[in-house]
Design an enzyme around this catalytic site. Sequence first.
Site, PDB file in Angstrom:
ATOM      1  N   ARG A   1      47.040  21.195 -14.478  1.00 40.62           N
ATOM      2  CA  ARG A   1      46.306  18.958 -14.691  1.00 40.62           C
ATOM      3  C   ARG A   1      45.760  19.346 -14.097  1.00 40.62           C
ATOM      4  NH1 ARG A   1      45.864  15.608 -10.710  1.00 40.62           N
ATOM      5  NH2 ARG A   1      47.277  16.315  -9.173  1.00 40.62           N
TER       6      ARG A   1
ATOM      7  N   HIS B   1      39.626  19.494  -1.501  1.00 43.40           N
ATOM      8  CA  HIS B   1      38.868  19.934  -3.013  1.00 43.40           C
ATOM      9  C   HIS B   1      37.233  20.320  -2.623  1.00 43.40           C
ATOM     10  CE1 HIS B   1      40.121  17.242  -6.825  1.00 43.40           C
ATOM     11  NE2 HIS B   1      40.985  17.327  -6.074  1.00 43.40           N
TER      12      HIS B   1
ATOM     13  N   CYS C   1      39.280  13.684  -9.734  1.00 41.93           N
ATOM     14  CA  CYS C   1      40.270  12.813 -10.480  1.00 41.93           C
ATOM     15  C   CYS C   1      39.190  11.776 -11.071  1.00 41.93           C
ATOM     16  CB  CYS C   1      40.455  11.924  -9.451  1.00 41.93           C
ATOM     17  SG  CYS C   1      41.551  10.202  -9.513  1.00 41.93           S
TER      18      CYS C   1
HETATM   19  P1  HMG Z   1      48.102   0.279 -16.810  1.00 44.26           P
HETATM   20  O1  HMG Z   1      46.839  -0.351 -18.272  1.00 44.26           O
HETATM   21  O2  HMG Z   1      48.422  -1.473 -15.808  1.00 44.26           O
HETATM   22  O3  HMG Z   1      50.127   0.468 -17.084  1.00 44.26           O
HETATM   23  O4  HMG Z   1      48.319   1.783 -16.274  1.00 44.26           O
HETATM   24  P2  HMG Z   1      50.547  -0.618 -18.079  1.00 44.26           P
HETATM   25  O5  HMG Z   1      52.317  -0.903 -17.792  1.00 44.26           O
HETATM   26  O6  HMG Z   1      49.884  -2.467 -18.175  1.00 44.26           O
HETATM   27  O7  HMG Z   1      50.777  -0.614 -19.391  1.00 44.26           O
HETATM   28  C1  HMG Z   1      49.654  -1.103 -20.396  1.00 44.26           C
HETATM   29  C2  HMG Z   1      49.749   0.568 -21.337  1.00 44.26           C
HETATM   30  O8  HMG Z   1      49.877   2.129 -21.112  1.00 44.26           O
HETATM   31  C3  HMG Z   1      50.888   0.168 -22.443  1.00 44.26           C
HETATM   32  O9  HMG Z   1      50.792   0.153 -23.539  1.00 44.26           O
HETATM   33  C4  HMG Z   1      51.792   1.199 -22.131  1.00 44.26           C
HETATM   34  O10 HMG Z   1      52.937   1.780 -23.018  1.00 44.26           O
HETATM   35  C5  HMG Z   1      51.000   2.396 -21.780  1.00 44.26           C
HETATM   36  P3  HMG Z   1      50.301  -0.033 -24.939  1.00 44.26           P
HETATM   37  O11 HMG Z   1      51.186  -1.411 -25.343  1.00 44.26           O
HETATM   38  O12 HMG Z   1      48.493  -0.842 -24.414  1.00 44.26           O
HETATM   39  O13 HMG Z   1      50.430   1.031 -26.607  1.00 44.26           O
HETATM   40  N1  HMG Z   1      51.845   3.059 -21.042  1.00 44.26           N
HETATM   41  C6  HMG Z   1      51.559   4.290 -20.557  1.00 44.26           C
HETATM   42  N2  HMG Z   1      51.986   5.330 -21.647  1.00 44.26           N
HETATM   43  C7  HMG Z   1      51.878   7.045 -21.739  1.00 44.26           C
HETATM   44  N3  HMG Z   1      52.128   6.664 -20.254  1.00 44.26           N
HETATM   45  C8  HMG Z   1      53.344   6.528 -19.042  1.00 44.26           C
HETATM   46  C9  HMG Z   1      52.534   4.862 -19.456  1.00 44.26           C
HETATM   47  N4  HMG Z   1      52.926   4.034 -18.769  1.00 44.26           N
HETATM   48  C10 HMG Z   1      52.351   2.930 -19.695  1.00 44.26           C
HETATM   49  N5  HMG Z   1      53.162   6.890 -18.455  1.00 44.26           N
HETATM   50  C11 HMG Z   1      48.953   3.632 -15.125  1.00 44.26           C
HETATM   51  C12 HMG Z   1      49.116   2.204 -15.251  1.00 44.26           C
HETATM   52  C13 HMG Z   1      49.270   3.932 -13.981  1.00 44.26           C
HETATM   53  C14 HMG Z   1      49.984   4.312 -16.648  1.00 44.26           C
HETATM   54  C15 HMG Z   1      47.933   3.807 -15.840  1.00 44.26           C
HETATM   55  O14 HMG Z   1      46.619   3.384 -14.454  1.00 44.26           O
HETATM   56  C16 HMG Z   1      47.935   5.634 -15.581  1.00 44.26           C
HETATM   57  O15 HMG Z   1      48.508   6.363 -16.481  1.00 44.26           O
HETATM   58  N6  HMG Z   1      46.888   6.160 -14.735  1.00 44.26           N
HETATM   59  C17 HMG Z   1      47.257   7.444 -14.643  1.00 44.26           C
HETATM   60  C18 HMG Z   1      45.382   7.708 -13.917  1.00 44.26           C
HETATM   61  C19 HMG Z   1      45.813   9.241 -13.780  1.00 44.26           C
HETATM   62  O16 HMG Z   1      46.637  10.290 -13.923  1.00 44.26           O
HETATM   63  N7  HMG Z   1      44.164   9.282 -12.564  1.00 44.26           N
HETATM   64  C20 HMG Z   1      44.260  11.215 -12.133  1.00 44.26           C
HETATM   65  C21 HMG Z   1      45.106  11.301 -11.101  1.00 44.26           C
HETATM   66  S1  HMG Z   1      44.874  12.786 -10.099  1.00 44.26           S
HETATM   67  C22 HMG Z   1      45.227  11.822  -8.981  1.00 44.26           C
HETATM   68  O17 HMG Z   1      45.371  10.269  -8.069  1.00 44.26           O
HETATM   69  C23 HMG Z   1      44.672  12.296  -7.114  1.00 44.26           C
HETATM   70  C24 HMG Z   1      45.826  14.094  -7.232  1.00 44.26           C
HETATM   71  O18 HMG Z   1      45.390  14.628  -8.007  1.00 44.26           O
HETATM   72  C25 HMG Z   1      45.344  14.572  -5.670  1.00 44.26           C
HETATM   73  C26 HMG Z   1      44.565  14.911  -4.734  1.00 44.26           C
HETATM   74  O19 HMG Z   1      43.325  15.184  -6.620  1.00 44.26           O
HETATM   75  O20 HMG Z   1      43.738  14.282  -4.493  1.00 44.26           O
HETATM   76  C27 HMG Z   1      47.066  13.187  -7.601  1.00 44.26           C
HETATM   77 MG    MG Z   2      42.573  17.403  -6.553  1.00 48.66          MG
END
Ligand code: HMG
Ligand code: MG
Length: 328
Positions: A35, A230, A261
Amino acid sequence: MSNADDRPRADRIPIPGSLFASLPAEVSIYEVGPRDGLQNEATILSVERKVELIEGLVDAGIKRIEMTSFVNPRWIPALADHMEVAARVRRRPGVAYSALVPNMRGLDSASRAGMEEVAVFMAASQTHNRKNINKTTEEALATYREVIAEARARGMRVRGYVSCVYGCPYEGAVPVEQVIQVAGGLLEMGVYEISLGDTIGVGTPRQVEHVFRSLLEAGLTMEQLAVHFHDTRGTALANITVALQFGARTIDSAIGGLGGCPYAPGASGNVATEDVVYMLSGMGVGTGVDIDRLVAISARLSGYLARELPSKYLKAHLGHCARIGRSV
Ligand code: HMG
Ligand code: MG
């Protein structure tokens, strides 16, 4: 000039007692390579290769593994195949398989894919939350209150991540009070553990001590805390050693040192699982993971991704194999 041995006894630097007496016999490795590792790779692996990777890591002895993210595929294209990957991985009894969920939609997808554990994630800093999940800290906490309650009602275990604990790529230093607020909030909502992320790899051992001391003083317990470093600036293993001396018993790591990230500029690899396993084994701390199998997976992965991976153990192993003319 006087010889050091002539100094009065009280002036001599005392010989320390064992620095490792407090280390445990065993720790839990939480593998995040499939992931956190793959989410930022230029080469997108096929579903078959992702499944091979996850099953191979479990065969090597990994007991807790994060397989994918049920996030918006437009934000993380490399994990857009989350449904297929989660559905196709053969589950082995006794192994915890998890995946990130950012909202109720992600939780529904994870449920449909048969996940029994999920992880919610947010940063201790406002700006990283806006950039990474398009929410303020308060909005993220409100969203996760519902997600965690619903996941638990469906019988799922929920882990929590707090990222940018040691620094934020947008805001710089992050006050430890913000870490306490977010970690305490998620624990109160029902996550079983908080993984403290050094997302951009800026932390140093002294800061680790400060963070843990502050969290314990605020009433959190070591059983609730995992570490996620990291190795961007080469401090991850030193930070892990301090965390272990403090009582940490769960260590996040990624095969090959993959990762970063996409919404944290400058973030590079997670500490490599094989580097952690090697160091711990030398300190007499068991992980239940077979390092030879790990390094074989890491070498294969490097080929699949067509790049050298950051793992130092892998580099040393490849060098050794080349010197003695042995295949990896
Ligand atoms: P948003 O654009 O604000 O979402 O994103 P929304 O609620 O306004 O919806 C917009 C569109 O996204 C819609 O589709 C939703 O259906 C779709 P449309 O109508 O435009 O076709 N949508 C989704 N689709 C699939 N799965 C979902 C989902 N939710 C909404 N779950 C959101 C908000 C949170 C979804 C977006 O910002 C996002 O996906 N972010 C994730 C980013 C990410 O994964 N970053 C990396 C994580 S790593 C990290 O954080 C650090 C960590 O690894 C620890 C470390 O390393 O320190 C954990
Ligand atoms: Mg990490």
